[in-house]
Enzyme design. Structure first.
Site, PDB file in Angstrom:
ATOM      1  N   ASP A 146     -14.941 -20.283   1.535  1.00 56.38           N
ATOM      2  CA  ASP A 146     -14.764 -18.830   1.547  1.00 56.38           C
ATOM      3  C   ASP A 146     -13.322 -18.450   1.837  1.00 56.38           C
ATOM      4  O   ASP A 146     -12.790 -17.493   1.262  1.00 56.38           O
ATOM      5  CB  ASP A 146     -15.696 -18.202   2.589  1.00 56.38           C
ATOM      6  CG  ASP A 146     -17.159 -18.320   2.200  1.00 56.38           C
ATOM      7  OD1 ASP A 146     -17.418 -18.636   1.025  1.00 56.38           O
ATOM      8  OD2 ASP A 146     -18.028 -18.114   3.057  1.00 56.38           O
ATOM      9  N   ASP A 185     -24.061 -17.896   5.527  1.00 55.05           N
ATOM     10  CA  ASP A 185     -23.582 -17.637   4.182  1.00 55.05           C
ATOM     11  C   ASP A 185     -24.740 -17.116   3.332  1.00 55.05           C
ATOM     12  O   ASP A 185     -25.791 -17.762   3.233  1.00 55.05           O
ATOM     13  CB  ASP A 185     -22.994 -18.917   3.576  1.00 55.05           C
ATOM     14  CG  ASP A 185     -22.410 -18.683   2.196  1.00 55.05           C
ATOM     15  OD1 ASP A 185     -21.421 -17.947   2.088  1.00 55.05           O
ATOM     16  OD2 ASP A 185     -22.969 -19.218   1.229  1.00 55.05           O
ATOM     17  N   THR A 212     -20.896 -12.878  -0.376  1.00 53.11           N
ATOM     18  CA  THR A 212     -22.240 -13.080  -0.920  1.00 53.11           C
ATOM     19  C   THR A 212     -23.291 -12.345  -0.107  1.00 53.11           C
ATOM     20  O   THR A 212     -24.307 -11.914  -0.662  1.00 53.11           O
ATOM     21  CB  THR A 212     -22.564 -14.578  -0.953  1.00 53.11           C
ATOM     22  OG1 THR A 212     -22.371 -15.140   0.352  1.00 53.11           O
ATOM     23  CG2 THR A 212     -21.646 -15.298  -1.928  1.00 53.11           C
ATOM     24  N   THR A 213     -23.073 -12.196   1.195  1.00 53.04           N
ATOM     25  CA  THR A 213     -24.018 -11.434   2.016  1.00 53.04           C
ATOM     26  C   THR A 213     -23.830  -9.945   1.816  1.00 53.04           C
ATOM     27  O   THR A 213     -24.792  -9.193   1.667  1.00 53.04           O
ATOM     28  CB  THR A 213     -23.833 -11.801   3.500  1.00 53.04           C
ATOM     29  OG1 THR A 213     -23.975 -13.202   3.670  1.00 53.04           O
ATOM     30  CG2 THR A 213     -24.858 -11.082   4.360  1.00 53.04           C
TER      31      THR A 213
END
Length: 433
Positions: free
Chosen positions: A400, A69, A102-103
């Site tokens: 997520d 994450d 987020t990545t």
């Protein structure tokens, strides 16, 4: 570097070769900012996608975290550069707004800045580059609005939502169980969602985990699970049609807030004090019985004597329940949190169809299941795993998956473009040096 003192005795630091150090300006400062961001993007790039690798992170106190994450990786990284700190805030804002991606947002920002570096070398002004990205973001929004597809779903037709969750879980360590976990996530969201207002309150979904068992043992509980057990081992382990008194006051006699001393020099005084305390406790239990409560959930604890007196009065009790869990129980059961016994009324009792205590395997771990509540919108995803690290990563994956259903893909990609554009604008103007 040396320490010296002036004529007034005040210390000051002398830096060697200070005259040779200059501040970066212009194209050099912009390239330095871009190179710092490219390092962060390269670190996260290998953890992107279904075949992305996990990162092993060790905290200063020795705790090990394995995750892919992006927000978690950047949060555990010790960064001192201002640009890298800006990338951490970028990933956190994506996590707060959308919950997923987020990545990807950091990797995309790095790709945009790599292309901007080539344009800077060709002599194009940073403001023109930022304007070009702004034009590209508008074109991307228009294209997304053109190709967007709407689909209908409901409590029965959930296959498309399950496929969306499976896409989110494919890049996680729990991808071998992505189908059952996706179904659990979809059912949890539909249980708390207001389909008319198109609103989802994720605070009503409690994600709990306990070490032991397999990942396949993860289940969805239509109610609340509390990591507690009955205060007395001989109390009933199963209560049907429970009426719960949710208290924030302890089952104990009142204690003075100042220092006090009681001198007991005879047996009669001790018996009088004991009878007075027992009478005070009997009055509290009687008030609970008068309103029809069959279970007491108390935020504070009570001593062993009070626990022993609860058993013969047929009043099961649970003690030391946290404040957040107490609020969830009140929401799920439709009850009210009562701060004083004098305010306890039948209308403030919470109602649940079944309250049971469950043991796990050969261990002594026990949990309390509050099911078939009056307000069935509050649910719990109970995760099982071989170790604590696996449970924590599963919690992040479930988060997520839950957020992936709440957000729309159009908002997701627009946020990518707009955040990257703002970051590029500030960086290329040389504000971050």
């Amino acid at each position: 570097m040396a320490l010296a003192f002036d004529e007034y005795g005040r210390p000051f630091i002398i830096l060697k070769e200070q005259e040779q150090k200059t501040r970066l300006r212009g194209i050099k400062a912009q390239k330095a900012n871009i190179s710092a961001e490219k390092v962060i993007a390269r670190v996260l790039r290998t953890s992107l996608g279904p075949k992305g690798m996990d990162k092993m992170l060790q905290s200063p106190d020795g705790n090990v975290t394995i995750t892919n994450d992006g927000a978690t990786i950047l949060e555990h990284m010790d960064v001192d550069n201002q640009i890298t700190k800006l990338m951490v805030e970028l990933s956190q804002s994506q996590d707060y707004e959308i919950g997923d991606g987020t990545t990807g947002v950091v990797v995309m920002a790095g790709a945009l800045l790599e292309q901007a570096e080539r344009l800077l070398e060709r002599g194009i002004h940073p403001i023109r580059i930022a304007e070009g990205y702004e034009m590209a973001s508008r074109i991307a929004v228009e294209h997304l609005e053109h190709i967007v597809q709407k689909f209908d779903f409901g409590p029965i037709n959930i296959e498309l939502l399950v496929q969306t969750c499976m896409t989110t879980l494919s890049s996680k360590i729990v991808n071998r169980c992505k189908r059952p976990l996706a179904e659990i996530s979809v059912k949890a969201v539909l249980s708390v969602a207001d389909l008319e207002r198109k609103d989802v309150n994720l605070d009503l979904i409690k994600v709990e985990g306990k070490v032991g068992g397999k990942l396949e043992d993860t289940e969805l509980v239509y109610g609340i699970t509390v990591d507690k057990d009955m205060s007395h081992p001989q109390m009933p382990k199963k209560i049907e049609d429970a009426k719960m008194a949710i208290l924030t006051c302890p089952f104990e006699p009142p204690k003075p807030k100042t220092k006090h001393k009681v001198d007991i020099d005879t047996v009669e005084k001790f018996q009088t004090l004991r009878q007075q305390e027992q009478k005070y406790f009997d009055d509290m239990v009687q008030k609970c019985n008068d309103v029809g409560a069959t279970l007491v959930i108390c935020q504070w604890g009570f001593d062993d004597e009070a626990n022993h007196l609860l058993m013969p009065r047929n009043l099961p009790a649970v003690r030391w329940v946290g404040g957040v869990e107490l609020e969830l129980i009140a929401i799920a059961t439709g009850g009210r949190i009562v701060p004083r016994f004098q305010e306890l009324t039948p209308e403030k009792l919470g109602r649940a169809g079944l309250v049971r205590e469950k043991s796990f395997g050969t261990t002594k771990d026990k949990m309390l299941y509050i099911e078939h509540c009056a307000n069935s919108r509050a649910v719990t995803i109970f995760i099982r795993g071989g170790n604590k690290m696996m449970i924590e990563e599963t919690k992040r994956s479930i988060h997520d998956a839950l957020c992936g259903q709440e957000s729309h893909s159009q908002q997701f990609y627009c946020l990518w473009w707009w955040i990257s554009r703002d970051f590029l604008l500030n960086c290329c103007r040389g504000r971050c040096r």
